[in-house]
Enzyme design. Structure first.
Site, PDB file in Angstrom:
ATOM      1  N   ARG A   1       0.855  -1.200   0.000  1.00  0.00           N
ATOM      2  CA  ARG A   1       0.000   0.000   0.000  1.00  0.00           C
ATOM      3  C   ARG A   1       0.887   1.245   0.000  1.00  0.00           C
ATOM      4  NH1 ARG A   1      -1.933   1.832   4.589  1.00  0.00           N
ATOM      5  NH2 ARG A   1      -2.584  -0.185   5.392  1.00  0.00           N
TER       6      ARG A   1
ATOM      7  N   TYR B   1     -14.885  17.066 -15.820  1.00  0.00           N
ATOM      8  CA  TYR B   1     -15.411  15.703 -15.859  1.00  0.00           C
ATOM      9  C   TYR B   1     -16.568  15.576 -14.856  1.00  0.00           C
ATOM     10  CZ  TYR B   1     -15.448  10.632 -15.402  1.00  0.00           C
ATOM     11  OH  TYR B   1     -15.820   9.322 -15.373  1.00  0.00           O
TER      12      TYR B   1
ATOM     13  N   ASP C   1      -6.511  18.671 -14.730  1.00  0.00           N
ATOM     14  CA  ASP C   1      -6.816  17.331 -15.224  1.00  0.00           C
ATOM     15  C   ASP C   1      -6.332  17.274 -16.676  1.00  0.00           C
ATOM     16  OD1 ASP C   1      -8.005  15.053 -16.373  1.00  0.00           O
ATOM     17  OD2 ASP C   1      -9.739  15.148 -15.049  1.00  0.00           O
TER      18      ASP C   1
ATOM     19  N   LYS D   1      -7.620   6.124 -19.761  1.00  0.00           N
ATOM     20  CA  LYS D   1      -7.896   6.644 -21.097  1.00  0.00           C
ATOM     21  C   LYS D   1      -6.660   6.496 -21.992  1.00  0.00           C
ATOM     22  CE  LYS D   1     -11.671   7.519 -18.906  1.00  0.00           C
ATOM     23  NZ  LYS D   1     -12.017   8.813 -18.344  1.00  0.00           N
TER      24      LYS D   1
HETATM   25  C1  LIG Z   1     -12.518   9.262 -17.112  1.00  0.00           C
HETATM   26  C2  LIG Z   1     -12.086  10.576 -16.589  1.00  0.00           C
HETATM   27  C3  LIG Z   1     -11.898  10.784 -15.225  1.00  0.00           C
HETATM   28  C4  LIG Z   1     -12.167   9.698 -14.209  1.00  0.00           C
HETATM   29  O1  LIG Z   1     -11.266   8.654 -14.341  1.00  0.00           O
HETATM   30  P1  LIG Z   1     -11.618   7.096 -13.973  1.00  0.00           P
HETATM   31  O2  LIG Z   1     -10.373   6.387 -14.360  1.00  0.00           O
HETATM   32  O3  LIG Z   1     -12.819   6.718 -14.773  1.00  0.00           O
HETATM   33  O4  LIG Z   1     -11.897   7.067 -12.516  1.00  0.00           O
HETATM   34  C5  LIG Z   1     -11.457  12.025 -14.817  1.00  0.00           C
HETATM   35  N1  LIG Z   1     -11.240  13.031 -15.693  1.00  0.00           N
HETATM   36  C6  LIG Z   1     -11.427  12.870 -17.010  1.00  0.00           C
HETATM   37  C7  LIG Z   1     -11.173  14.011 -17.930  1.00  0.00           C
HETATM   38  C8  LIG Z   1     -11.867  11.639 -17.498  1.00  0.00           C
HETATM   39  O5  LIG Z   1     -12.071  11.501 -18.818  1.00  0.00           O
END
Ligand SMILES: *Cc1c(COP(=O)(O)O)cnc(C)c1O
Length: 377
Positions: free
Chosen positions: A46, A98, A170, A195
């Site tokens: 962890r 998001y 982000d 992604k």
């Molecule tokens: C998908 C996404 C998230 C969240 O990520 P997860 O891996 O689904 O928890 C956050 N920000 C953006 C821009 C995203 O496309």
């Protein structure tokens, strides 16, 4: 090294113990203590795991930050970062972040006494006006989701620095290959590695990078205490994905541009949102802060019926949430990513029921265009 090279030669690409070029998966929860009185780097997974460490150091190097941390999902990374703040703090966030990030700010974090307001960050003056005495964070995302609006990172990050805010970006849509917010002044960069970084629609993972060691230490306390860490196997999938990021991004954004330009000419399409298009209001700013327009685009059909029919008919593009995989994904924000957003907010932002978001994959552009042509007929 140039970015494409750095994606592959991450400092961990040759195992000194064995000569292995592939990253070793340390599928272990614990490590034996060699000497009872001496602390070790690896003690319990962890806190730290050698496979995760490769991923964490790779993303820190790619973003140009001091420290990188890996999490079990993008939302785990984002909620851990927001855990840096305390009751009474105010977070100023872009209005079209998001959906999940907005949701946790409006529900759990609100309940725990953190307030947040949504602002149109494509207008730096609106950001300046919205900063309050209790504001502690500025949370940005550019291009935005799902309308690909552009925020001037340098301008907004300057405002954050002047007001002593911790700035968070982000960077999921652009990835560290196309955009490096820390170089423009960001304190923390977060990713859904699910992604483009993972890139193959086969893993859920998240990352965060801090500009400074000090902020890194604070985030590490949260990562280790809350424990929203990825397993070694998931970490390894992201490490592998990152190695092909350049070729995937280059190919996907080339196709995205062709698709966007083709959509513009279609009689049933009312609007196309893609940062490389001539008419895109944020195009110049985007070009000044990123080295490509990326593989995300969205468009509006003329009627809701046309949008619904598109999803019924489209075959090559998968109708699904998510983005950034090798396969093209078509999603419907009002029923997927933004389903939790109040209808009034959606309408004000332009997230209508005619809006379709496309995450362009690696299929041949001609085949995608043919697929879309049938679905839009
Ligand atoms: C998908 C996404 C998230 C969240 O990520 P997860 O891996 O689904 O928890 C956050 N920000 C953006 C821009 C995203 O496309």
């Amino acid at each position: 090294m140039n970015r494409g090279t750095l994606l592959i030669h991450n400092g961990h690409d040759r195992d000194p113990a064995t000569g292995a070029l592939g990253t070793t998966i340390y599928q272990t929860s614990t490590f034996y203590r060699k000497k009872i009185t001496e602390m070790q780097e690896f003690d319990y997974s962890r806190g730290a795991n050698p496979t995760r460490k490769v991923l964490e150091e790779t993303i820190a190097a790619l973003e140009g930050g001091a420290k990188g941390y890996a999490f079990g999902s993008g939302m785990a990374a984002i909620s851990s970062v927001i855990g840096l703040f305390a009751t009474g703090d105010h977070i100023l966030a872009a209005e079209d972040i998001y959906g999940g990030s907005r949701y946790i700010m409006d529900t759990f974090y609100r309940r725990w006494g953190l307030s947040s307001t949504a602002v149109d960050t494509s207008d730096p003056d609106a950001v300046r006006r919205a900063i309050r005495p209790d504001t502690k964070a500025l949370y940005l995302e550019t291009p935005s989701n799902p309308l690909l609006k552009i925020t001037d990172l340098a301008a907004c990050l300057d405002l954050a620095r002047e007001a002593n805010l911790i700035s968070i970006v982000d960077n999921t849509f652009m990835t560290s290959y196309l955009q490096q917010p820390i170089a423009l002044g960001a304190d923390i960069v977060v990713h859904s590695a699910t992604k483009f970084l993972g890139g193959h629609s086969d893993v859920i993972s998240g990352l965060a990078v801090t500009r400074t060691e000090e902020l890194g230490q604070r985030l590490y306390q949260i990562q280790n205490s809350f424990g929203a860490v990825p397993g070694p196997w998931d970490g390894w999938l992201v490490i592998r994905g990152i190695k092909t990021l350049k070729v995937r991004m280059d190919a996907a954004q080339k196709t995205a541009r062709r698709l966007a330009e083709w959509l513009l000419t279609h009689k049933n399409v009312a609007a196309v949102f893609y940062p490389a298009l001539e008419g895109h209001p944020g195009r110049r700013i985007h070009e000044s802060q990123a080295s490509g327009a990326g593989a995300m685009l969205s468009f509006k059909t003329k009627t809701t019926e046309q949008a619904l029919r598109f999803f019924d008919r489209v075959t090559l593009a998968a109708t699904a949430p998510s983005l950034g995989g090798v396969e093209t994904i078509a999603s419907y924000p009002v029923k997927m990513s933004h389903i939790n957003m109040p209808v009034e907010d959606r309408e004000r932002l332009g997230i209508t029921d005619t809006l379709i978001r496309i995450a362009v994959g690696l299929e041949d552009a001609e085949d995608l265009i043919a697929d879309f042509d049938e679905a839009l007929a």
